[in-house]
Design an enzyme around this catalytic site. Structure first.
Site, PDB file in Angstrom:
ATOM      1  N   SER A   1       0.797  -1.227   0.000  1.00 21.66           N
ATOM      2  CA  SER A   1       0.000   0.000   0.000  1.00 21.66           C
ATOM      3  C   SER A   1       0.832   1.281   0.000  1.00 21.66           C
ATOM      4  O   SER A   1       0.315   2.343  -0.326  1.00 21.66           O
ATOM      5  CB  SER A   1      -0.953   0.018   1.202  1.00 21.66           C
TER       6      SER A   1
ATOM      7  N   LYS B   1       0.534   4.898   6.735  1.00 25.06           N
ATOM      8  CA  LYS B   1      -0.012   5.762   5.689  1.00 25.06           C
ATOM      9  C   LYS B   1       0.681   7.114   5.737  1.00 25.06           C
ATOM     10  O   LYS B   1       1.443   7.420   6.651  1.00 25.06           O
ATOM     11  CB  LYS B   1      -1.526   5.954   5.867  1.00 25.06           C
TER      12      LYS B   1
END
Length: 300
Positions: A46, A127
């Site tokens: 990701s 993230k």
């Protein structure tokens, strides 16, 4: 007559002392991991191209202060944890409940890479901070808008990421991007876009094209005390754009759920190492990634 010295009496092992020594050592390690820094393993794609599966990195705990997710152990698993959880009225394992506020808290900067604990999960995510409290975030055709202004994007030459056991590049979305390099090895040729945020922070992202629904997101107002987070691999990241039912973050996340800031890669493994083959611990190393800083660049 000569005096014979008595042989010194042999003492047995001080098991209680050994146990106390191990206890204090474990406690010191847990305290260091909870308040200073801890290692982190990248389990997914990701955050490509910045981070790839198999990277090991250091996360510092103190830059934003400490919250209820800071302790290294926030949940007691197993049967004991279930029993204790039921005893204290929790739905499953005994865990530290949400506690508002941070001790010596600071708001992360745009572009920081952070560890976040989703509200409905125990596993940490990693993230990038895109939206701060009060911002309005939206996406159109993959372009991020912050308060109605598009984030600057620059299309670069594709990233050539070596194919290995940890990055097989074999899903339906990316398998067509596999190609042989000049050296005869397999690479995943990922479309690269460099973003520059309003504060001058610049970093690379991967954009695989128009992938609904993550490329088009209606305006979302980031509430006070929250952050909007996104992965650099924009079309393969379960982040603030993705619902919790689909294993995403379900929108902006409370600042209390931020566990720390990613600093640098310590080492990286390609997925071929074996616990019972010490030689493979070295042959599996991706040597070029060790020491890579994860602090974003600033455009002057």
């Amino acid at each position: 007559a000569p005096v014979t010295e008595a042989a010194p009496e042999k003492k047995g092992t001080d098991w209680w002392g050994e146990i106390k020594g191990v206890f204090w050592l474990v406690l010191a390690v847990l305290a260091f991991h909870s308040f200073i820094a801890k290692p982190f393993y990248i389990p997914s794609e990701s955050m490509m191209p910045t981070l790839i599966k198999g990277d090991r990195l250091v996360v510092t705990k103190y830059p934003y202060g400490w919250s209820y997710v800071s302790p290294s152990i926030t949940r007691i698993p197993g049967a004991i944890g279930l029993q204790l959880g039921r005893l204290f009225g929790q739905p499953d394992y005994l865990a530290i409940p949400f506690i508002p506020g941070r001790l010596f808290g600071h708001v992360p900067q745009r572009g920081d890479i952070v560890i976040v604990k989703p509200r409905d999960q125990y596993t940490d995510y990693i993230k990038r901070v895109i939206g701060l409290p009060g911002d309005t975030i939206s996406l159109t055709n993959g372009t991020v808008f912050i308060n109605g202004v598009p984030v600057k994007r620059q299309f670069l030459a594709p990233a050539m990421i070596p194919v290995d056991a940890n990055v097989p590049c074999d899903s339906d979305m990316v398998a067509p991007l596999r190609m042989s390099g000049p050296d005869g090895k397999l690479y995943c040729q990922m479309p690269l876009v460099r973003e520059t945020l309003p504060n001058g922070v610049s970093y690379n992202t991967i954009d695989l094209g128009d992938i609904p629904p993550v490329d088009d997101v209606a305006p979302i107002k980031v509430p006070a005390g929250h952050l909007f987070l996104m992965g650099d691999n924009r079309d393969q990241s379960a982040d603030s754009r993705v619902s919790m039912e689909n294993h995403g973050l379900g929108g902006p996340v409370p600042i209390e759920n931020i566990g720390g800031r990613a600093e640098f890669i310590t080492f990286s493994l390609d997925g071929t190492s074996s616990l019972f083959n010490p030689l493979s611990w070295f042959t599996a190393m991706r040597g070029s990634r060790a020491g890579t800083s994860l602090r974003p660049d600033h455009v002057k």
